[in-house]
Design an enzyme around this catalytic site. Structure first.
Site, PDB file in Angstrom:
ATOM      1  N   GLY A  58      87.925  34.852  12.986  1.00 49.60           N
ATOM      2  CA  GLY A  58      89.056  35.950  13.346  1.00 49.60           C
ATOM      3  C   GLY A  58      89.866  35.400  14.606  1.00 49.60           C
ATOM      4  N   PRO A  60      90.738  33.222  17.359  1.00 47.81           N
ATOM      5  CA  PRO A  60      90.017  32.611  18.455  1.00 47.81           C
ATOM      6  C   PRO A  60      90.197  33.617  19.889  1.00 47.81           C
ATOM      7  CG  PRO A  60      90.974  30.960  17.990  1.00 47.81           C
ATOM      8  CD  PRO A  60      91.707  32.678  17.543  1.00 47.81           C
ATOM      9  N   GLY A  61      88.285  33.998  20.202  1.00 49.81           N
ATOM     10  CA  GLY A  61      88.729  34.465  21.774  1.00 49.81           C
ATOM     11  C   GLY A  61      88.329  35.454  21.966  1.00 49.81           C
ATOM     12  N   THR A  62      87.773  36.422  20.710  1.00 52.14           N
ATOM     13  CA  THR A  62      87.251  37.669  20.822  1.00 52.14           C
ATOM     14  C   THR A  62      86.021  37.613  20.087  1.00 52.14           C
ATOM     15  OG1 THR A  62      87.491  37.184  17.667  1.00 52.14           O
ATOM     16  CG2 THR A  62      89.827  38.338  18.740  1.00 52.14           C
ATOM     17  N   LYS A  64      82.956  35.606  18.522  1.00 49.66           N
ATOM     18  CA  LYS A  64      82.712  34.874  17.854  1.00 49.66           C
ATOM     19  C   LYS A  64      81.081  34.665  18.465  1.00 49.66           C
ATOM     20  CE  LYS A  64      85.549  33.246  15.803  1.00 49.66           C
ATOM     21  NZ  LYS A  64      87.537  34.111  16.365  1.00 49.66           N
ATOM     22  N   SER A  65      81.756  33.280  19.752  1.00 49.11           N
ATOM     23  CA  SER A  65      80.073  33.047  19.789  1.00 49.11           C
ATOM     24  C   SER A  65      79.224  33.524  20.526  1.00 49.11           C
ATOM     25  CB  SER A  65      80.559  31.350  20.976  1.00 49.11           C
ATOM     26  OG  SER A  65      81.530  32.118  22.020  1.00 49.11           O
ATOM     27  N   SER A 511     112.144  38.676  11.193  1.00 46.54           N
ATOM     28  CA  SER A 511     112.651  40.024  11.810  1.00 46.54           C
ATOM     29  C   SER A 511     114.565  38.804  12.468  1.00 46.54           C
ATOM     30  CB  SER A 511     111.550  39.459  12.751  1.00 46.54           C
ATOM     31  OG  SER A 511     111.939  38.074  14.326  1.00 46.54           O
ATOM     32  N   LYS A 554     109.791  39.725  22.759  1.00 49.69           N
ATOM     33  CA  LYS A 554     111.491  39.410  22.437  1.00 49.69           C
ATOM     34  C   LYS A 554     112.303  40.250  24.020  1.00 49.69           C
ATOM     35  CE  LYS A 554     110.592  38.708  18.071  1.00 49.69           C
ATOM     36  NZ  LYS A 554     110.537  39.022  16.777  1.00 49.69           N
TER      37      LYS A 554
HETATM   38  P1  ADP Z   1      85.291  33.412  19.987  1.00 52.70           P
HETATM   39  O1  ADP Z   1      83.733  32.058  19.849  1.00 52.70           O
HETATM   40  O2  ADP Z   1      85.771  34.149  19.377  1.00 52.70           O
HETATM   41  O3  ADP Z   1      86.755  32.349  20.459  1.00 52.70           O
HETATM   42  P2  ADP Z   1      84.413  33.614  22.626  1.00 52.70           P
HETATM   43  O4  ADP Z   1      83.139  34.366  21.766  1.00 52.70           O
HETATM   44  O5  ADP Z   1      83.485  32.312  22.797  1.00 52.70           O
HETATM   45  O6  ADP Z   1      85.712  33.389  21.118  1.00 52.70           O
HETATM   46  O7  ADP Z   1      84.423  34.971  24.060  1.00 52.70           O
HETATM   47  C1  ADP Z   1      84.770  34.224  24.914  1.00 52.70           C
HETATM   48  C2  ADP Z   1      84.628  34.783  26.280  1.00 52.70           C
HETATM   49  O8  ADP Z   1      85.377  36.187  26.417  1.00 52.70           O
HETATM   50  C3  ADP Z   1      82.612  35.259  25.953  1.00 52.70           C
HETATM   51  O9  ADP Z   1      82.103  34.375  27.106  1.00 52.70           O
HETATM   52  C4  ADP Z   1      82.957  36.813  26.863  1.00 52.70           C
HETATM   53  O10 ADP Z   1      83.331  36.715  28.280  1.00 52.70           O
HETATM   54  C5  ADP Z   1      84.501  37.156  26.404  1.00 52.70           C
HETATM   55  N1  ADP Z   1      84.605  38.326  24.878  1.00 52.70           N
HETATM   56  C6  ADP Z   1      85.286  37.636  24.519  1.00 52.70           C
HETATM   57  N2  ADP Z   1      85.130  38.735  23.517  1.00 52.70           N
HETATM   58  C7  ADP Z   1      84.239  39.442  23.348  1.00 52.70           C
HETATM   59  C8  ADP Z   1      83.909  40.560  23.625  1.00 52.70           C
HETATM   60  N3  ADP Z   1      84.427  41.400  22.394  1.00 52.70           N
HETATM   61  N4  ADP Z   1      83.341  41.763  23.961  1.00 52.70           N
HETATM   62  C9  ADP Z   1      83.452  40.775  25.628  1.00 52.70           C
HETATM   63  N5  ADP Z   1      83.720  40.118  25.978  1.00 52.70           N
HETATM   64  C10 ADP Z   1      83.823  39.270  25.381  1.00 52.70           C
END
Ligand code: ADP
Length: 628
Positions: A58, A60-62, A64-65, A511, A554
């Site tokens: 998925g 980034p930033g959702t 996963k870690s 688009s 846009k």
């Molecule tokens: P990824 O690994 O998908 O790139 P991270 O897990 O590193 O994203 O997310 C970075 C930060 O964003 C997390 O430490 C948290 O603070 C916030 N975050 C991301 N996803 C969520 C979520 N689903 N619920 C709550 N906080 C989230």
């Protein structure tokens, strides 16, 4: 098109007792803090209890870690172990490996150190007595010089040949001393040595100065995550050999450590197998799966779970409440920024809706949203404010612009300098299209069309330039179908040239379809296009205007460029959440057919005939649809 929350909804959302995020409870367990990824949370819980591997795909930033870290919290810490290396007296190049319960390793090493210090002390005492005795005796017999020489010889020989206690002290290579939970190790982007363990090079390989081989052994991330979680993001960027080794480690649950650099003395050393019973959480975006070692992928598939991370959730009151909690969580996590008041949270929620780019949804790209919260908090902090307010969030939105947005700004300025697009008057065959850069910033993309008599016999061609990618090329073909229906004859005898201006990064997607159609129709019929209008929309071969992505960005780009009207697909109407300051700058015109596009963009009376033909085309299709 009012997307503000109604007062009722707002009251319901924030409740009576919420003044600042300080009063919102943040769940203790990380897994309970994860928002909007219910399926992933469920999978992680299940995988943790059954010790299964997980693959998360998925944006980034959702989270996963975060989920991988949360999984480590769920694993039993009772099973944790320390891992130690011991010298192997039979084969110095094959250090022994021992596992002991967590925390014990440190005790053992300390005990060994104490003992060796004690032994060394008593040995030194003994030597002192011996040397003293020899010197005294030689003095007594009148041979002091010989006595001193003998004492020095004895000292040197014992230094060389007496066993060195410190060389026998085991080394702790994985320690879980006082750990609250199972280890979580992030091995993203590590090289083979850090991942699989290594044996350091020994510059002094003999002469009593060498470091014993067991002492040069360093554990890798696969060993440090023993009984815990090993997280690897962008798994496809890991070298194939490392992926292969990782697979072996996964299967065997143990992996001997050897020197990774071929020419070092470490390469001679190979330990006994070192336990590495970890749960792997591999992550990446969609193409990570394709480029991943197939055997590794199938291992996870066969012995684990695969989850697709969502990047938006529905905009319901319940979900907005979780966003309030998200703000509270991020404030708590940061620890330095003031808590947010209601209006500030409201502004964050608004931004979450905007960034979702999808009707009635909230974004789940929380890393970026967290960034906005921190910048807003920092601004409040720098003003010595006790509370972060809406004003701070709005200021943060201006500062926290992505590189793409900043790049788009600079393009815009350059384009203005060179007048790449015009925003006044009317011009034949020239239209202001709109495009998105980097996912979150819009740009005005002028498109020109020219019709020339064909040079090849019998058949006219459509020639499109401007680094079009596949979908954009197909869009040009689809548009040609509509145009043929309208202008008939002309297409056979003429070549149509379509040029996208200033698209150095290439054109993706479809688009620009309605813009192409408008430019071509204008050029063929010699009817000018209103340059105060910009447009975006996909087009079916039957003339229906279809939805596109990034409508909000846009429209904002058009407003910023000084355009007065923006034509968008009606189906995107509800996605539009433009910033307050742009609202009065542009008029948004939602349309459903190409006929409407022409009606709003061409100028002069001559357009009536074309509109009629285009209407007929869509009407005919509509009838066909109902009949079938
Ligand atoms: P990824 O690994 O998908 O790139 P991270 O897990 O590193 O994203 O997310 C970075 C930060 O964003 C997390 O430490 C948290 O603070 C916030 N975050 C991301 N996803 C969520 C979520 N689903 N619920 C709550 N906080 C989230």
């Amino acid at each position: 098109m009012d997307n503000e929350m109604t007062p009722n909804e707002e009251a319901e959302l924030f409740g009576e007792d919420f003044n600042t995020t300080n009063s919102i409870d943040v769940p203790e367990l990380l897994i309970d803090q994860v928002i909007g990824q219910d399926h992933a949370v469920e999978v992680v819980k299940k995988a943790a209890s059954q010790r299964r591997h997980v693959m998360m795909i998925g944006t980034p930033g959702t989270g996963k870690s975060m989920l991988a870290k949360a999984m480590a919290e769920l694993l039993p810490k009772e099973e944790l172990e320390d891992i130690m290396t011991y010298p192997n007296l039979e084969d110095n190049n094959n250090p022994k490996i021992r596992e002991v319960p967590a925390g014990k390793g440190r005790e053992i090493v300390l005990a060994h150190k104490m003992e060796s210090r004690k032994k060394a002390q008593s040995r030194n005492m003994l030597m002192m007595f011996l040397v003293f005795g020899i010197v005294m005796y030689s003095f007594y017999v009148g041979q002091l010089l010989w006595g001193i020489i003998a004492a020095i010889m004895i000292l040197m020989l014992t230094r060389q040949f007496m066993p060195k206690e410190e060389m026998m002290i085991p080394k702790l290579i994985v320690s879980n001393y006082q750990k609250d939970h199972a280890p979580y190790i992030d091995a993203t982007g590590t090289h083979a040595g850090a991942l699989l363990g290594d044996v350091r090079h020994d510059p002094f390989q003999s002469g009593g100065l060498e470091t014993p081989s067991h002492d040069r052994v360093e554990s890798g991330d696969i060993h440090k995550s023993h009984k815990g979680v090993l997280f690897i993001d962008e798994i496809n960027t890991l070298k194939l050999e490392s992926q292969q080794s990782l697979l072996t480690a996964l299967q065997e649950k143990e992996y001997a450590i050897t020197g990774q650099s071929e020419r070092s003395s470490g390469a001679l050393v190979k330990t006994e197998p070192v336990p590495c019973d970890f749960i792997m959480v591999a992550a990446g975006n969609l193409d990570a799966m394709e480029k991943m070692h197939p055997a590794l992928r199938s291992r996870i598939k066969g012995y684990g779970y695969e989850v697709f991370m969502r990047d938006s959730m529905e905009d319901t009151l319940e979900n907005r409440k979780t966003l309030v909690r998200f703000v509270a969580q991020e404030v708590a996590r940061d620890g330095h920024i003031p808590s947010f008041d209601k209006d500030a949270v409201n502004e964050v929620i608004r931004e979450a809706r905007r960034r979702a780019g999808r009707k009635g949804h909230l974004t789940l790209k929380f890393r970026d949203l967290g960034g906005l919260i921190r910048v807003a908090g920092d601004i409040a902090h720098s003003e010595n404010a006790e509370i972060t307010t809406a004003k701070h969030v709005l200021a943060a939105k201006k500062i926290a612009r992505s590189i793409e947005q900043q790049l788009a700004d600079s393009y815009l300025e350059r384009r203005k300098d060179y007048q790449l697009f015009t925003k006044v008057g009317a011009a034949v065959g020239r239209v202001n299209g709109l495009a998105v850069m980097g996912g979150d910033s819009g740009i005005v993309l002028p498109i020109m069309a020219e019709v020339t008599p064909t040079q090849s016999t019998g058949q006219g061609h459509v020639i499109a330039t401007g680094m079009l990618k596949d979908i954009a090329k197909e869009a040009v073909q689809n548009v040609s179908a509509v145009i043929k229906n309208v202008t008939g004859e002309n297409v056979i005898n003429n070549d149509i040239h379509i040029q996208f201006i200033g698209t150095y990064e290439g054109v993706e997607g479809d688009s620009a379809s309605i813009s192409i159609a408008t430019a071509v129709i204008s050029a063929m019929e010699n009817i000018p296009i209103d340059q105060t209008v910009a447009m975006t929309g996909s087009l079916s071969v039957r003339g229906d205007v279809l939805p596109i992505g990034g409508a909000t960005y846009k429209i904002e780009a058009a407003a910023q460029a000084g355009i007065k009207k923006v034509i968008i697909p009606k189906s995107n109407e509800a996605d539009v959440l433009i910033e307050e300051n742009y609202r009065d700058m542009v008029e948004i015109i939602p349309v459903t057919t190409i006929a409407e596009v022409i009606e709003h963009s061409l100028v002069g009376e001559d357009k009536a005939g074309i509109i009629k033909k285009l209407r007929k085309l869509t009407e005919m299709n509509a009838i066909k649809m109902t009949e079938s």
